[in-house]
Write a protein that holds these residues in place. Structure first.
Motif, PDB file in Angstrom:
ATOM      1  N   UNK A 255       0.840  -1.187   0.000  1.00 18.46           N
ATOM      2  CA  UNK A 255       0.000   0.000   0.000  1.00 18.46           C
ATOM      3  C   UNK A 255       0.883   1.248   0.000  1.00 18.46           C
ATOM      4  N   UNK A 256       0.575   2.180  -0.861  1.00 16.97           N
ATOM      5  CA  UNK A 256       1.344   3.426  -0.899  1.00 16.97           C
ATOM      6  C   UNK A 256       1.181   4.145   0.450  1.00 16.97           C
ATOM      7  N   UNK A 257       2.272   4.743   0.893  1.00 16.43           N
ATOM      8  CA  UNK A 257       2.250   5.410   2.189  1.00 16.43           C
ATOM      9  C   UNK A 257       2.893   4.583   3.283  1.00 16.43           C
ATOM     10  N   UNK A 258       3.157   3.288   3.041  1.00 16.36           N
ATOM     11  CA  UNK A 258       3.863   2.489   4.028  1.00 16.36           C
ATOM     12  C   UNK A 258       5.285   3.003   4.178  1.00 16.36           C
ATOM     13  N   UNK A 259       5.841   2.857   5.361  1.00 16.74           N
ATOM     14  CA  UNK A 259       7.211   3.282   5.607  1.00 16.74           C
ATOM     15  C   UNK A 259       8.164   2.544   4.670  1.00 16.74           C
ATOM     16  N   UNK A 260       8.810   3.275   3.776  1.00 14.29           N
ATOM     17  CA  UNK A 260       9.641   2.662   2.739  1.00 14.29           C
ATOM     18  C   UNK A 260      10.855   1.941   3.316  1.00 14.29           C
ATOM     19  N   UNK A 261      11.427   2.482   4.396  1.00 18.18           N
ATOM     20  CA  UNK A 261      12.593   1.824   4.990  1.00 18.18           C
ATOM     21  C   UNK A 261      12.201   0.475   5.592  1.00 18.18           C
ATOM     22  N   UNK A 262      11.018   0.421   6.193  1.00 17.68           N
ATOM     23  CA  UNK A 262      10.542  -0.858   6.750  1.00 17.68           C
ATOM     24  C   UNK A 262      10.301  -1.868   5.635  1.00 17.68           C
ATOM     25  N   UNK A 263       9.658  -1.411   4.557  1.00 18.20           N
ATOM     26  CA  UNK A 263       9.394  -2.306   3.425  1.00 18.20           C
ATOM     27  C   UNK A 263      10.698  -2.848   2.858  1.00 18.20           C
ATOM     28  N   UNK A 264      11.708  -1.977   2.724  1.00 16.54           N
ATOM     29  CA  UNK A 264      13.003  -2.409   2.194  1.00 16.54           C
ATOM     30  C   UNK A 264      13.671  -3.411   3.125  1.00 16.54           C
ATOM     31  N   UNK A 265      13.580  -3.151   4.418  1.00 11.24           N
ATOM     32  CA  UNK A 265      14.166  -4.064   5.397  1.00 11.24           C
ATOM     33  C   UNK A 265      13.468  -5.420   5.368  1.00 11.24           C
ATOM     34  N   UNK A 266      12.153  -5.387   5.270  1.00  8.88           N
ATOM     35  CA  UNK A 266      11.401  -6.634   5.246  1.00  8.88           C
ATOM     36  C   UNK A 266      11.692  -7.422   3.975  1.00  8.88           C
ATOM     37  N   UNK A 268      14.372  -7.379   2.220  1.00  7.43           N
ATOM     38  CA  UNK A 268      15.740  -7.891   2.253  1.00  7.43           C
ATOM     39  C   UNK A 268      15.880  -9.125   3.138  1.00  7.43           C
ATOM     40  N   UNK A 269      15.146  -9.154   4.263  1.00 11.53           N
ATOM     41  CA  UNK A 269      15.293 -10.279   5.209  1.00 11.53           C
ATOM     42  C   UNK A 269      13.990 -10.483   5.980  1.00 11.53           C
ATOM     43  N   UNK A 270      12.949 -11.010   5.327  1.00 16.11           N
ATOM     44  CA  UNK A 270      11.656 -11.145   5.994  1.00 16.11           C
ATOM     45  C   UNK A 270      11.687 -12.047   7.225  1.00 16.11           C
ATOM     46  N   UNK A 271      12.442 -13.136   7.155  1.00 15.41           N
ATOM     47  CA  UNK A 271      12.476 -14.056   8.291  1.00 15.41           C
ATOM     48  C   UNK A 271      13.205 -13.455   9.483  1.00 15.41           C
ATOM     49  N   UNK A 272      14.163 -12.569   9.206  1.00 13.18           N
ATOM     50  CA  UNK A 272      14.858 -11.885  10.290  1.00 13.18           C
ATOM     51  C   UNK A 272      13.909 -10.943  11.023  1.00 13.18           C
ATOM     52  N   UNK A 273      13.069 -10.245  10.264  1.00 15.10           N
ATOM     53  CA  UNK A 273      12.069  -9.367  10.877  1.00 15.10           C
ATOM     54  C   UNK A 273      11.106 -10.192  11.726  1.00 15.10           C
ATOM     55  N   UNK A 274      10.689 -11.334  11.212  1.00 17.32           N
ATOM     56  CA  UNK A 274       9.747 -12.176  11.944  1.00 17.32           C
ATOM     57  C   UNK A 274      10.375 -12.781  13.191  1.00 17.32           C
ATOM     58  N   UNK A 276      12.354 -11.463  15.231  1.00 18.16           N
ATOM     59  CA  UNK A 276      12.410 -10.484  16.315  1.00 18.16           C
ATOM     60  C   UNK A 276      11.016 -10.084  16.806  1.00 18.16           C
ATOM     61  N   UNK A 277       9.978 -10.661  16.194  1.00 22.97           N
ATOM     62  CA  UNK A 277       8.604 -10.255  16.504  1.00 22.97           C
ATOM     63  C   UNK A 277       7.961 -11.204  17.518  1.00 22.97           C
ATOM     64  N   UNK A 278       6.762 -10.846  17.962  1.00 17.19           N
ATOM     65  CA  UNK A 278       6.012 -11.652  18.923  1.00 17.19           C
ATOM     66  C   UNK A 278       5.306 -12.801  18.201  1.00 17.19           C
ATOM     67  N   UNK A 279       5.584 -14.021  18.627  1.00 20.62           N
ATOM     68  CA  UNK A 279       4.990 -15.188  17.991  1.00 20.62           C
ATOM     69  C   UNK A 279       3.512 -15.319  18.373  1.00 20.62           C
ATOM     70  N   UNK A 280       2.655 -15.465  17.378  1.00 19.49           N
ATOM     71  CA  UNK A 280       1.231 -15.704  17.598  1.00 19.49           C
ATOM     72  C   UNK A 280       0.840 -17.133  17.245  1.00 19.49           C
ATOM     73  N   UNK A 286       1.670 -22.452   8.350  1.00 26.40           N
ATOM     74  CA  UNK A 286       1.837 -20.993   8.411  1.00 26.40           C
ATOM     75  C   UNK A 286       2.433 -20.573   9.750  1.00 26.40           C
ATOM     76  N   UNK A 287       3.216 -19.504   9.709  1.00 24.49           N
ATOM     77  CA  UNK A 287       3.772 -18.889  10.913  1.00 24.49           C
ATOM     78  C   UNK A 287       3.251 -17.463  10.980  1.00 24.49           C
ATOM     79  N   UNK A 288       2.730 -17.077  12.151  1.00 21.98           N
ATOM     80  CA  UNK A 288       2.112 -15.758  12.311  1.00 21.98           C
ATOM     81  C   UNK A 288       2.770 -15.030  13.480  1.00 21.98           C
ATOM     82  N   UNK A 289       3.159 -13.758  13.256  1.00 22.74           N
ATOM     83  CA  UNK A 289       3.780 -12.955  14.305  1.00 22.74           C
ATOM     84  C   UNK A 289       3.153 -11.567  14.330  1.00 22.74           C
ATOM     85  N   UNK A 290       3.358 -10.896  15.458  1.00 25.81           N
ATOM     86  CA  UNK A 290       2.966  -9.482  15.576  1.00 25.81           C
ATOM     87  C   UNK A 290       4.243  -8.644  15.617  1.00 25.81           C
ATOM     88  N   UNK A 291       4.309  -7.609  14.779  1.00 24.37           N
ATOM     89  CA  UNK A 291       5.503  -6.777  14.685  1.00 24.37           C
ATOM     90  C   UNK A 291       5.108  -5.305  14.684  1.00 24.37           C
TER      91      UNK A 291
END
Length: 464
Positions: A255-266, A268-274, A276-280, A286-291
């Motif tokens: 979606x336009x307007x999302x933080x571009x740095x976050x999108x780029x980080x995600x 580049x390494x989506x599993x790394x972002x996940x 560090x997040x809260x496991x749901x 499927x694996x679901x987290x809150x970030x």
């Protein structure tokens, strides 16, 4: 300089550097706001011309006929004495861009905002009356949507004059019904029946009321689905609402307007972002987290590849993330509550698909079963459940897994989640089977709570 506008339009870019300054008829022209950008065609800008606040549409040479249509439409509205912003200037600029410049209305309230507020009934009545006036004067808005109507000085004004078609005599009954149907199709499906029964609805006198309502019902259904299909195709490509990028074996729609740095980080390494997040949920499929996304709580769902055989079976099939992305947009368009879809990312090598991710807003709340073990549902929540089943039946949508954990009770009401296999069914007989399966699964949630089961059974039967 105006040359920048032409370069952006011709390069099919989606961002325009502002402000842009120029001179027109010895007066400074300054554009500081982009209202709409259609690469390869035109741009709509707001700013000032001398001391006057203005809105301008600038067209590439290949879209010059739209400028002509703007002027023709404006003349038709003027002749019919229908409110529209004053046309201050039209012509060709030094860069070869053609333009129309209108007086900017201020203050204004878009019809879309008014229909969501406390004055909804007044806005709706004014909109239907304005359409009736246009029809009596032989004017049809062929690209009818809420953004083409603005309230200013106590009156609804018509804009986007290029999409107007005018004739010397009033529109006939079928033309009126068709235009009304297109207007009603702009609303969420949830509101459609109430609109068809609205006391403000101005049906053409040349048709019998029963026949007019029947035609309006059929036409609005057809137009709504055409709009939905067009919209659902757009959310997978670059458009005003969504930015799409495909590189390095990844397809990303955000979606336009999302933080571009976050999108780029995600990206580049989506599993790394996940990690560090809260496991749901840490499931096999499927694996679901809150970030956190720039201070906003989001939910990330990774659709796992369970085995080699599973990978082979899904190589050339649409990912479940893609289906959920589409389904979430469809439910939002229909007026049902579901967490807002924010980002879709999936591995792509040509037609081959791999692991995929879906990011949505965090709806919060709690699972329905947990909530209603503690307390009784509110009337608003019961209405939400009724609406979910009613709208999905009218649209012939199958969810496929109506367990209680897929209904979240939140501050907004009851929200539907887990849209991985939600789909529309064309065959009525097949849909009946699917509908019965969804209802049976929903009622089975309450086998240990017979009073609640009885209440929901009566609700779905239309008895309360």
């Amino acid at each position: 300089m105006i040359e920048q506008i032409r370069k952006v339009l011709e390069a099919n870019e989606w961002e325009l550097p502002l402000p842009i300054t120029a001179e027109l008829e010895h007066q400074p022209l300054v554009f500081d706001t982009c209202l709409r950008l259609l690469p390869g065609k035109r741009v709509t800008l707001a700013g000032r011309w001398g001391k006057k606040p203005v809105v301008a549409k600038l067209f590439l040479p290949q879209a010059r006929k739209e400028q002509t249509a703007e002027i023709t439409g404006y003349a038709a509205l003027q002749k019919a004495d229908i409110p529209t912003p004053e046309l201050l200037w039209s012509g060709e600029m030094d860069t070869g861009l053609s333009a129309v410049i209108y007086q900017k209305l201020d203050p204004v309230e878009p019809l879309s905002a008014g229909l969501q507020g406390e004055k909804r009934a007044a806005f709706l009545a004014a909109a239907f009356e304005l359409l009736a006036s246009m029809h009596r004067n032989g004017i049809c808005q062929t690209d009818i949507h809420f953004d083409n109507f603005l309230l200013a000085n106590g009156k609804l004004h018509v804009i986007d004059n290029a999409s107007l078609q005018a004739q010397e005599k009033p529109l006939n009954g079928e033309q009126c019904v068709g235009n009304l149907a297109a207007f009603i199709a702009q609303f969420p499906w949830l509101e459609r029946q109430a609109l068809l029964e609205s006391p403000y609805l101005a049906l053409p006198l040349s048709l019998k009321p029963e026949r007019a309502r029947e035609q309006l019902d059929e036409a609005s259904q057809s137009i709504w689905w055409k709009r939905a299909e067009k919209y659902l195709a757009k959310v997978f490509r670059n458009c005003t609402e969504v930015a799409v990028e495909q590189r390095g074996g990844w397809f990303v729609a955000a979606k336009r307007g999302l933080d571009e740095s976050w999108v780029a980080q995600f990206r580049a390494a989506p599993d790394s972002v996940m990690a560090k997040a809260e496991m749901l949920k840490d499931g096999n499929s499927a694996t679901v987290v809150r970030a956190q996304l720039a201070g906003q709580s989001v939910v990330i769902k990774r659709y796992n590849i369970k085995s080699t055989s599973h990978r082979l079976r899904r190589l050339f099939r649409e990912t479940r993330a893609s289906n959920a992305w589409r389904a979430a947009h469809l439910l939002q368009m229909a007026g049902l509550k579901t967490p807002a879809p924010l980002l879709l990312m999936e591995q792509r090598r040509g037609p081959v698909r791999g692991v995929s991710y879906l990011v949505t807003a965090d709806a919060g709340g709690e699972e329905m079963l947990d909530a209603y073990q503690r307390r009784e549902p509110t009337q608003r929540e019961l209405d939400d459940v009724r609406d979910i089943f009613r709208v999905m039946e009218e649209l012939q949508l199958c969810h496929g897994d109506f367990k209680a954990r897929n209904f979240l009770v939140t501050e907004r009401g009851v929200e539907l989640i887990d849209l991985d296999v939600l789909h529309a069914v064309r065959s009525k007989s097949q849909f009946r089977q699917c509908k019965d399966k969804d209802r049976t699964r929903f009622l089975r949630n309450w086998y240990a709570h017979p009073a609640m089961e009885s209440r929901f059974r009566a609700l779905l039967a239309g008895e309360q």
